[in-house]
Design an enzyme around this catalytic site. Structure first.
Site, PDB file in Angstrom:
ATOM      1  N   PRO A  63      13.239 -43.183 -45.276  1.00 24.51           N
ATOM      2  CA  PRO A  63      14.674 -43.437 -45.330  1.00 24.51           C
ATOM      3  C   PRO A  63      15.051 -44.890 -45.580  1.00 24.51           C
ATOM      4  CG  PRO A  63      13.986 -42.862 -43.103  1.00 24.51           C
ATOM      5  CD  PRO A  63      12.833 -42.560 -44.010  1.00 24.51           C
ATOM      6  N   ASN A  64      16.014 -45.038 -46.457  1.00 18.74           N
ATOM      7  CA  ASN A  64      16.639 -46.320 -46.824  1.00 18.74           C
ATOM      8  C   ASN A  64      15.770 -47.206 -47.700  1.00 18.74           C
ATOM      9  OD1 ASN A  64      19.167 -45.976 -45.409  1.00 18.74           O
ATOM     10  ND2 ASN A  64      17.961 -46.114 -43.539  1.00 18.74           N
ATOM     11  N   ARG A 102      19.328 -54.920 -50.917  1.00 16.36           N
ATOM     12  CA  ARG A 102      19.992 -55.390 -49.697  1.00 16.36           C
ATOM     13  C   ARG A 102      18.934 -56.045 -48.801  1.00 16.36           C
ATOM     14  NH1 ARG A 102      23.376 -52.428 -51.903  1.00 16.36           N
ATOM     15  NH2 ARG A 102      24.649 -50.741 -51.080  1.00 16.36           N
ATOM     16  N   TYR A 110      13.217 -57.594 -46.211  1.00 19.35           N
ATOM     17  CA  TYR A 110      12.337 -56.664 -46.919  1.00 19.35           C
ATOM     18  C   TYR A 110      11.879 -57.158 -48.293  1.00 19.35           C
ATOM     19  CZ  TYR A 110      13.879 -53.582 -43.192  1.00 19.35           C
ATOM     20  OH  TYR A 110      14.133 -53.038 -41.963  1.00 19.35           O
ATOM     21  N   ASN A 129       5.098 -45.118 -45.601  1.00 19.68           N
ATOM     22  CA  ASN A 129       6.045 -45.959 -44.883  1.00 19.68           C
ATOM     23  C   ASN A 129       7.192 -45.030 -44.509  1.00 19.68           C
ATOM     24  OD1 ASN A 129       7.943 -47.678 -43.859  1.00 19.68           O
ATOM     25  ND2 ASN A 129       7.836 -49.180 -45.518  1.00 19.68           N
ATOM     26  N   ALA A 185      12.377 -45.873 -40.465  1.00 26.31           N
ATOM     27  CA  ALA A 185      12.774 -45.736 -39.066  1.00 26.31           C
ATOM     28  C   ALA A 185      12.249 -44.454 -38.428  1.00 26.31           C
ATOM     29  CB  ALA A 185      14.294 -45.800 -38.953  1.00 26.31           C
ATOM     30  N   GLU A 218      -0.662 -46.075 -42.731  1.00 23.68           N
ATOM     31  CA  GLU A 218       0.737 -46.438 -42.470  1.00 23.68           C
ATOM     32  C   GLU A 218       0.982 -47.865 -42.964  1.00 23.68           C
ATOM     33  OE1 GLU A 218       1.536 -46.666 -38.276  1.00 23.68           O
ATOM     34  OE2 GLU A 218       3.708 -46.808 -38.568  1.00 23.68           O
ATOM     35  N   HIS A 236       4.132 -50.905 -43.278  1.00 21.42           N
ATOM     36  CA  HIS A 236       5.499 -51.412 -43.087  1.00 21.42           C
ATOM     37  C   HIS A 236       5.588 -52.762 -43.785  1.00 21.42           C
ATOM     38  CE1 HIS A 236       6.659 -48.352 -40.244  1.00 21.42           C
ATOM     39  NE2 HIS A 236       5.457 -48.491 -39.700  1.00 21.42           N
ATOM     40  N   ARG A 246       9.808 -57.672 -34.295  1.00 19.91           N
ATOM     41  CA  ARG A 246      11.230 -57.327 -34.413  1.00 19.91           C
ATOM     42  C   ARG A 246      11.735 -56.690 -33.104  1.00 19.91           C
ATOM     43  NH1 ARG A 246      12.389 -54.421 -39.944  1.00 19.91           N
ATOM     44  NH2 ARG A 246      14.493 -55.089 -39.345  1.00 19.91           N
TER      45      ARG A 246
HETATM   46  O1  CA2 Z   1       9.264 -52.786 -42.394  1.00 21.30           O
HETATM   47  C1  CA2 Z   1       9.309 -51.627 -42.827  1.00 21.30           C
HETATM   48  O2  CA2 Z   1       8.753 -51.268 -43.848  1.00 21.30           O
HETATM   49  C2  CA2 Z   1      10.164 -50.586 -42.084  1.00 21.30           C
HETATM   50  O3  CA2 Z   1       9.497 -49.347 -42.155  1.00 21.30           O
HETATM   51  C3  CA2 Z   1      11.485 -50.527 -42.807  1.00 21.30           C
HETATM   52  C4  CA2 Z   1      12.499 -49.604 -42.116  1.00 21.30           C
HETATM   53  C5  CA2 Z   1      12.629 -49.984 -40.645  1.00 21.30           C
HETATM   54  O4  CA2 Z   1      13.500 -49.068 -39.996  1.00 21.30           O
HETATM   55  C6  CA2 Z   1      11.291 -49.991 -39.943  1.00 21.30           C
HETATM   56  O5  CA2 Z   1      11.487 -50.380 -38.613  1.00 21.30           O
HETATM   57  C7  CA2 Z   1      10.340 -50.955 -40.621  1.00 21.30           C
HETATM   58  C8  CA2 Z   1      13.871 -49.753 -42.752  1.00 21.30           C
HETATM   59  C9  CA2 Z   1      13.883 -49.511 -44.193  1.00 21.30           C
HETATM   60  C10 CA2 Z   1      15.219 -49.976 -44.672  1.00 21.30           C
HETATM   61  O6  CA2 Z   1      15.021 -50.493 -45.948  1.00 21.30           O
HETATM   62  C11 CA2 Z   1      15.990 -51.282 -46.437  1.00 21.30           C
HETATM   63  C12 CA2 Z   1      15.659 -52.008 -47.530  1.00 21.30           C
HETATM   64  C13 CA2 Z   1      16.587 -52.824 -48.072  1.00 21.30           C
HETATM   65  C14 CA2 Z   1      17.861 -52.891 -47.540  1.00 21.30           C
HETATM   66  C15 CA2 Z   1      18.195 -52.132 -46.448  1.00 21.30           C
HETATM   67  C16 CA2 Z   1      17.255 -51.308 -45.896  1.00 21.30           C
END
Ligand code: CA2
Length: 149
Positions: free
Chosen positions: A12-13, A20, A25, A76, A79, A100, A102, A109
């Protein structure tokens, strides 16, 4: 299964990558990351199939599918890593190595990101190295799969 195949699943996301929060990221887009994964795998003779979904059930369906279609998986789960017992159970059922990844260092964090259900069943975990983590995960899977008999 003929061609050696790795499945990369982003959760997700992660479709927002590069668009963003680049300070967290990075500035590489998902399309660029996926292309790097395909090219990196191809240099070692592996086909890399990349997918992204914002839906837990879709990710679970893809994990189930890998039983007959992929030799190894990079996940990955975003969340969902911190919340999904269902994804953890699906990983435990696939009988293929799952690495896995990230982008960010989840341990540096918020506390709610420190626990990963995926880590409990993954072969290994890479975090905090940005998109390089995916390349390292491909290297590790290739090494594992080439030495397995
Ligand atoms: O660090 C990672 O790869 C995460 O899996 C990214 C997730 C976060 O919830 C994990 O705790 C760690 C969030 C992905 C959101 O991705 C975005 C990318 C750009 C802008 C907004 C969100």
């Amino acid at each position: 299964m003929n061609a050696k195949k790795i499945l990369v699943i982003n959760g997700p996301n992660l479709n927002l990558l590069g668009l963003r929060q680049p300070e967290v990221y990075g500035s590489t887009t998902l399309a660029e990351l996926e292309e790097h994964c395909r090219v990196h795998g191809a240099t070692m003779g592996f086909e890399v199939d990349c997918r992204q979904s914002n839906h837990e059930g879709t990710i679970i369906d893809w994990l189930h599918e890998t039983r007959g279609t992929s030799h190894g998986i990079i996940l990955n789960a975003g969340a969902y890593s911190h919340t999904s017992v269902a994804i953890m159970d699906a990983i435990a059922s696939v009988e293929r190595p799952v690495i896995e990844v990230h982008l960010s260092n989840i341990h540096a964090r918020e506390e709610f990101r420190h626990t990963s259900f995926v880590s409990k069943v993954a072969k290994g975990m890479i975090c905090g190295l940005g998109t390089t983590g995916y390349m390292l995960a491909i290297d590790a899977l290739v090494d594992m799969l080439e030495h397995e008999k």
